[in-house]
Design an enzyme around this catalytic site. Structure first.
Site, mmCIF file in Angstrom:
data_model
loop_
_atom_site.group_PDB
_atom_site.id
_atom_site.type_symbol
_atom_site.label_atom_id
_atom_site.label_comp_id
_atom_site.label_asym_id
_atom_site.label_seq_id
_atom_site.Cartn_x
_atom_site.Cartn_y
_atom_site.Cartn_z
ATOM 1 N N LEU A 33 0.818 -1.219 0.000
ATOM 2 C CA LEU A 33 0.000 0.000 0.000
ATOM 3 C C LEU A 33 0.852 1.269 0.000
ATOM 4 O O LEU A 33 1.855 1.364 0.699
ATOM 5 C CB LEU A 33 -0.924 0.010 1.226
ATOM 6 C CG LEU A 33 -1.932 -1.151 1.301
ATOM 7 C CD1 LEU A 33 -2.819 -1.007 2.540
ATOM 8 C CD2 LEU A 33 -2.789 -1.237 0.036
ATOM 9 N N HIS A 37 -3.161 4.180 -3.007
ATOM 10 C CA HIS A 37 -4.191 3.325 -2.398
ATOM 11 C C HIS A 37 -4.911 4.089 -1.279
ATOM 12 O O HIS A 37 -6.130 4.011 -1.132
ATOM 13 C CB HIS A 37 -3.557 2.073 -1.771
ATOM 14 C CG HIS A 37 -2.877 1.163 -2.747
ATOM 15 N ND1 HIS A 37 -1.530 0.921 -2.720
ATOM 16 C CD2 HIS A 37 -3.369 0.408 -3.765
ATOM 17 C CE1 HIS A 37 -1.208 0.061 -3.670
ATOM 18 N NE2 HIS A 37 -2.305 -0.270 -4.321
ATOM 19 N N GLN A 61 -4.475 -12.473 -12.994
ATOM 20 C CA GLN A 61 -4.292 -11.313 -13.866
ATOM 21 C C GLN A 61 -2.838 -11.074 -14.247
ATOM 22 O O GLN A 61 -2.532 -10.115 -14.939
ATOM 23 C CB GLN A 61 -4.901 -10.058 -13.237
ATOM 24 C CG GLN A 61 -4.136 -9.501 -12.053
ATOM 25 C CD GLN A 61 -4.927 -8.390 -11.379
ATOM 26 O OE1 GLN A 61 -5.944 -8.633 -10.757
ATOM 27 N NE2 GLN A 61 -4.461 -7.155 -11.515
ATOM 28 N N GLY A 148 -8.515 3.544 -8.962
ATOM 29 C CA GLY A 148 -7.651 4.675 -9.309
ATOM 30 C C GLY A 148 -7.611 4.907 -10.808
ATOM 31 O O GLY A 148 -7.536 3.954 -11.592
ATOM 32 N N VAL A 177 -2.358 9.586 -7.872
ATOM 33 C CA VAL A 177 -1.494 10.249 -6.888
ATOM 34 C C VAL A 177 -0.049 10.062 -7.349
ATOM 35 O O VAL A 177 0.351 8.963 -7.738
ATOM 36 C CB VAL A 177 -1.701 9.653 -5.480
ATOM 37 C CG1 VAL A 177 -0.771 10.311 -4.470
ATOM 38 C CG2 VAL A 177 -3.155 9.839 -5.058
ATOM 39 N N MET A 185 2.528 7.010 -8.373
ATOM 40 C CA MET A 185 2.810 6.005 -7.349
ATOM 41 C C MET A 185 2.348 4.640 -7.830
ATOM 42 O O MET A 185 1.302 4.512 -8.471
ATOM 43 C CB MET A 185 2.111 6.364 -6.053
ATOM 44 C CG MET A 185 2.740 7.567 -5.419
ATOM 45 S SD MET A 185 2.146 7.797 -3.741
ATOM 46 C CE MET A 185 3.040 9.283 -3.326
HETATM 47 P P1 AMP Z 1 -3.212 -2.286 -7.186
HETATM 48 O O1 AMP Z 1 -2.861 -2.649 -5.774
HETATM 49 O O2 AMP Z 1 -2.051 -1.849 -8.002
HETATM 50 O O3 AMP Z 1 -4.068 -3.333 -7.853
HETATM 51 O O4 AMP Z 1 -4.135 -1.004 -7.081
HETATM 52 C C1 AMP Z 1 -5.300 -1.001 -6.318
HETATM 53 C C2 AMP Z 1 -6.099 0.225 -6.650
HETATM 54 O O5 AMP Z 1 -5.323 1.387 -6.356
HETATM 55 C C3 AMP Z 1 -6.451 0.301 -8.135
HETATM 56 O O6 AMP Z 1 -7.764 0.785 -8.293
HETATM 57 C C4 AMP Z 1 -5.433 1.277 -8.665
HETATM 58 O O7 AMP Z 1 -5.864 1.974 -9.825
HETATM 59 C C5 AMP Z 1 -5.287 2.215 -7.489
HETATM 60 N N1 AMP Z 1 -4.017 2.927 -7.576
HETATM 61 C C6 AMP Z 1 -2.783 2.393 -7.770
HETATM 62 N N2 AMP Z 1 -1.855 3.370 -7.858
HETATM 63 C C7 AMP Z 1 -2.519 4.543 -7.730
HETATM 64 C C8 AMP Z 1 -2.123 5.919 -7.746
HETATM 65 N N3 AMP Z 1 -0.849 6.281 -7.906
HETATM 66 N N4 AMP Z 1 -3.065 6.853 -7.584
HETATM 67 C C9 AMP Z 1 -4.374 6.503 -7.412
HETATM 68 N N5 AMP Z 1 -4.809 5.230 -7.383
HETATM 69 C C10 AMP Z 1 -3.901 4.260 -7.546
#
Ligand code: AMP
Length: 303
Positions: A33, A37, A61, A148, A177, A185
């Site tokens: 995280l 997140h 995935q 995100g 972000v 990020m």
């Molecule tokens: P992940 O753990 O990479 O599967 O991401 C989980 C959620 O966090 C997804 O909806 C991503 O799009 C979102 N997310 C990942 N990185 C960012 C970021 N830098 N800014 C905003 N949301 C993010």
């Protein structure tokens, strides 16, 4: 914060809230995280009574075994971070809990999955994403689920899925972000060496170059993409794809007449990064339009 590992445990944890008519927000994650997140968790906290964060590195995935094996994992740290951010329930199931022996169902969204990430990673990637998100939504039955914009195509796919399956959930997409220097990020940033971390700035540089040109009135996709590609060169980065597409259908566009999504994926050493930006056509931009600030670290909850 409660940590639950089974679907039954999750349902039990949420039964009192549901009975009392309290709203439930779900933030699906694969862990490691970071503030991206957490912007989703904060927004869920602001909009919903109960916040569920799921922590599941979904094997279905990943199109490359090495990527799955190297994906950063630190559940203890994630649990502390999630608790501090106001998570009520952390759902951290095992692979067997999500995909028990005999599991035989997949959810496949057609059309919007065939371009960009779908073309680069193969159809199995979004089948894996759609299947696990559909399952997480069925397991949690949230009022709102948070995603995100960093994974712009994923948002399009999930919105399609929720609409097509008549899932009674609102899908919220929140801004990307970024680190202070503009890098989006990502859990994968932790895998970059110091040199690679510097080269990773190629992605935001490419997006910025095209955005600046669009703001100056350039409408030709070819010239916008040329500018983005030129900005990658000093970093010695070759994109896997770099495309300007219509934000809802993800179809390529020739001319920037309305807002369009500029999406990029590029390998930096062994680490594959993605990023995107909305390019605004000067013709369609309102005179008072506020551009997303560069280096934005505080995401707003677009309630
Ligand atoms: P992940 O753990 O990479 O599967 O991401 C989980 C959620 O966090 C997804 O909806 C991503 O799009 C979102 N997310 C990942 N990185 C960012 C970021 N830098 N800014 C905003 N949301 C993010």
């Amino acid at each position: 914060m409660r940590i639950v590992r089974t679907v039954e445990g999750l349902r039990e944890a949420l039964t009192p809230a549901r009975r009392e008519g309290r709203t439930i927000g779900l933030v699906p994650t694969m862990g490691a995280l970071h503030d991206g997140h957490l912007s989703l968790v904060h927004c869920a906290h602001e909009q919903c009574d109960v916040v569920v964060v799921s922590l599941f590195v979904n094997p279905a995935q990943f199109n490359e075994r090495g990527d799955l094996d190297h994906y950063p994992r630190d559940e203890r740290r994630d649990a502390e971070t999630a608790a501090q951010a106001g998570t009520d329930v952390l759902f951290a199931p095992s692979v067997e809990e999500v995909y028990p022996t005999g599991f035989a169902t997949t959810v496949e969204v057609l059309g919007v999955t065939e371009r960009l990430e779908g073309a680069a990673r193969g159809a199995a990637h979004f089948r894996g994403v759609s299947t696990v998100v559909a399952k997480l939504l069925c397991m949690t039955l949230p009022d709102v689920a948070y995603f995100g914009q960093k994974d712009a195509q994923q948002v399009v796919v999930i919105r399609r899925l929720a609409r097509d399956l008549n899932l009674p959930v609102r899908i919220e997409a929140l801004p990307t972000v970024r680190e202070r220097d503009g890098l989006a990020m990502s859990s994968r940033n932790a895998l970059l060496s110091a040199d690679e971390r510097a080269r990773a700035l190629a992605l935001p540089a490419a997006l910025d170059a095209a955005r600046a040109l669009a703001a100056n009135g350039e409408r030709s996709t070819r010239r916008l993409l040329d500018a983005a590609r030129a900005a990658l060169r000093p970093f010695d980065v070759e994109p896997e794809y770099l495309e300007l597409v219509e934000p809802d259908t993800l179809e390529p566009i020739d001319t920037l007449t309305r807002d369009a999504l500029l999406a990029i994926a590029a390998p930096i050493g062994e680490v594959r990064l993605i990023d995107n930006a909305i390019l605004t056509s000067v013709a369609s931009a309102a005179p008072t339009a506020v551009q997303e600030p560069k280096g934005d670290t505080v995401a707003t909850c677009n309630a």
